[in-house]
Motif scaffolding. Structure first.
Motif, mmCIF file in Angstrom:
data_model
loop_
_atom_site.group_PDB
_atom_site.id
_atom_site.type_symbol
_atom_site.label_atom_id
_atom_site.label_comp_id
_atom_site.label_asym_id
_atom_site.label_seq_id
_atom_site.Cartn_x
_atom_site.Cartn_y
_atom_site.Cartn_z
ATOM 1 N N GLY A 113 0.818 -1.212 0.000
ATOM 2 C CA GLY A 113 0.000 0.000 0.000
ATOM 3 C C GLY A 113 0.850 1.259 0.000
ATOM 4 N N TRP A 114 1.913 1.273 0.796
ATOM 5 C CA TRP A 114 2.802 2.432 0.873
ATOM 6 C C TRP A 114 3.478 2.682 -0.474
ATOM 7 C CZ3 TRP A 114 3.178 6.579 3.469
ATOM 8 C CH2 TRP A 114 4.361 7.308 3.536
ATOM 9 N N THR A 115 3.899 1.610 -1.142
ATOM 10 C CA THR A 115 4.534 1.744 -2.455
ATOM 11 C C THR A 115 3.556 2.333 -3.465
ATOM 12 O OG1 THR A 115 5.955 -0.138 -1.915
ATOM 13 C CG2 THR A 115 5.831 0.498 -4.231
ATOM 14 N N HIS A 116 2.302 1.948 -3.363
ATOM 15 C CA HIS A 116 1.238 2.509 -4.202
ATOM 16 C C HIS A 116 1.192 4.023 -4.011
ATOM 17 C CE1 HIS A 116 -2.984 3.681 -4.921
ATOM 18 N NE2 HIS A 116 -3.069 2.643 -5.729
ATOM 19 N N TYR A 117 1.159 4.478 -2.758
ATOM 20 C CA TYR A 117 1.127 5.912 -2.471
ATOM 21 C C TYR A 117 2.363 6.610 -3.020
ATOM 22 C CZ TYR A 117 -2.514 4.915 1.019
ATOM 23 O OH TYR A 117 -3.643 4.508 1.663
ATOM 24 N N LEU A 118 3.524 6.025 -2.787
ATOM 25 C CA LEU A 118 4.764 6.658 -3.232
ATOM 26 C C LEU A 118 4.797 6.838 -4.746
ATOM 27 C CD1 LEU A 118 7.415 4.837 -0.994
ATOM 28 C CD2 LEU A 118 6.540 7.173 -0.723
ATOM 29 N N ALA A 119 4.406 5.804 -5.480
ATOM 30 C CA ALA A 119 4.425 5.878 -6.940
ATOM 31 C C ALA A 119 3.465 6.946 -7.449
ATOM 32 C CB ALA A 119 4.074 4.507 -7.546
ATOM 33 N N PHE A 120 2.246 6.942 -6.950
ATOM 34 C CA PHE A 120 1.261 7.903 -7.430
ATOM 35 C C PHE A 120 1.604 9.330 -7.021
ATOM 36 C CE2 PHE A 120 -2.656 6.230 -9.458
ATOM 37 C CZ PHE A 120 -2.182 4.962 -9.703
ATOM 38 N N ASP A 121 2.048 9.529 -5.794
ATOM 39 C CA ASP A 121 2.380 10.884 -5.357
ATOM 40 C C ASP A 121 3.560 11.443 -6.138
ATOM 41 O OD1 ASP A 121 0.299 10.740 -3.569
ATOM 42 O OD2 ASP A 121 1.552 10.657 -1.774
ATOM 43 N N LEU A 122 4.568 10.617 -6.429
ATOM 44 C CA LEU A 122 5.701 11.092 -7.225
ATOM 45 C C LEU A 122 5.259 11.422 -8.645
ATOM 46 C CD1 LEU A 122 8.691 11.761 -7.411
ATOM 47 C CD2 LEU A 122 9.143 9.332 -7.866
ATOM 48 N N PHE A 123 4.394 10.605 -9.216
ATOM 49 C CA PHE A 123 3.874 10.892 -10.553
ATOM 50 C C PHE A 123 3.124 12.223 -10.573
ATOM 51 C CE2 PHE A 123 0.578 10.722 -13.813
ATOM 52 C CZ PHE A 123 1.350 10.491 -14.940
ATOM 53 N N VAL A 124 2.277 12.427 -9.585
ATOM 54 C CA VAL A 124 1.512 13.681 -9.495
ATOM 55 C C VAL A 124 2.454 14.856 -9.271
ATOM 56 C CG1 VAL A 124 -0.205 14.949 -8.132
ATOM 57 C CG2 VAL A 124 -0.626 12.572 -8.773
ATOM 58 N N GLY A 125 3.470 14.686 -8.428
ATOM 59 C CA GLY A 125 4.441 15.752 -8.203
ATOM 60 C C GLY A 125 5.183 16.116 -9.475
ATOM 61 N N LEU A 126 5.565 15.117 -10.252
ATOM 62 C CA LEU A 126 6.234 15.369 -11.529
ATOM 63 C C LEU A 126 5.314 16.134 -12.471
ATOM 64 C CD1 LEU A 126 8.592 14.969 -13.497
ATOM 65 C CD2 LEU A 126 7.649 12.699 -14.021
ATOM 66 N N TRP A 127 4.073 15.724 -12.554
ATOM 67 C CA TRP A 127 3.100 16.408 -13.418
ATOM 68 C C TRP A 127 2.917 17.862 -12.975
ATOM 69 C CZ3 TRP A 127 -1.921 18.187 -12.169
ATOM 70 C CH2 TRP A 127 -2.652 18.654 -13.258
ATOM 71 N N ILE A 128 2.777 18.081 -11.674
ATOM 72 C CA ILE A 128 2.617 19.436 -11.150
ATOM 73 C C ILE A 128 3.837 20.284 -11.502
ATOM 74 C CG2 ILE A 128 2.561 20.817 -9.027
ATOM 75 C CD1 ILE A 128 0.765 18.578 -7.819
ATOM 76 N N ALA A 129 5.031 19.756 -11.274
ATOM 77 C CA ALA A 129 6.258 20.515 -11.541
ATOM 78 C C ALA A 129 6.369 20.881 -13.017
ATOM 79 C CB ALA A 129 7.480 19.712 -11.094
ATOM 80 N N ARG A 130 6.058 19.947 -13.882
ATOM 81 C CA ARG A 130 6.129 20.234 -15.330
ATOM 82 C C ARG A 130 5.117 21.307 -15.719
ATOM 83 N NH1 ARG A 130 6.761 14.695 -18.644
ATOM 84 N NH2 ARG A 130 7.020 16.205 -20.315
#
Length: 142
Positions: A83-100
């Protein structure tokens, strides 16, 4: 499976991705690095761990139909790490999208820090903040 070791590894992968997102000069190479060596690696670890758990132990007493079922899924180290890995992957993806997007819209890196920090710590809250702010500047063409 050493779930403690895997927990440490996914945290390191995510922190490296977030660290790069916060401090490194952004461009196509950095974006690809975070996407493929961060998000995709975390997603692959998640998928392999989840599939491995299903094949060896099934969901045990857990499932997705009720709070009690979800609680049972997270009652083991395996469930927590997956479950934690799920959160980490999605949050990093969203962070990358936000930064771009923030870069494209001309938001300063300093203005991005609170949004990215909130996304790192409380993913959906950071995404909500970004959705409220993003309309303030149109995407720069150039």
């Amino acid at each position: 499976m050493d779930w403690g070791l895997l927990f440490g590894a996914v945290n390191i992968i995510a922190l490296i991705g977030w660290g790069l997102l916060f401090v490194a000069r952004r461009g196509p190479l950095l974006h690809s690095t975070i996407l493929y060596l961060g998000v995709t690696l975390l997603s692959a670890i998640y998928a392999a761990a989840f599939a491995g758990l299903l094949l060896t132990d099934g969901l045990g007493e857990g499932g997705f139909g009720s709070i009690a079922d979800i609680r049972a899924l997270f009652a083991s180290d395996a469930g927590i790490v997956i479950g934690w890995t799920h959160y980490l992957a999605f949050d990093l993806f969203v962070g990358l999208w936000i930064a771009r997007e923030a870069d494209q819209r001309g938001f300063s890196r300093l203005a991005q820090v609170p949004v990215l920090a909130l996304t790192l710590m409380a993913g959906p809250a950071g995404l909500l903040l970004w959705m409220l702010l993003r309309g303030r500047k149109k995407i720069r063409r150039g």
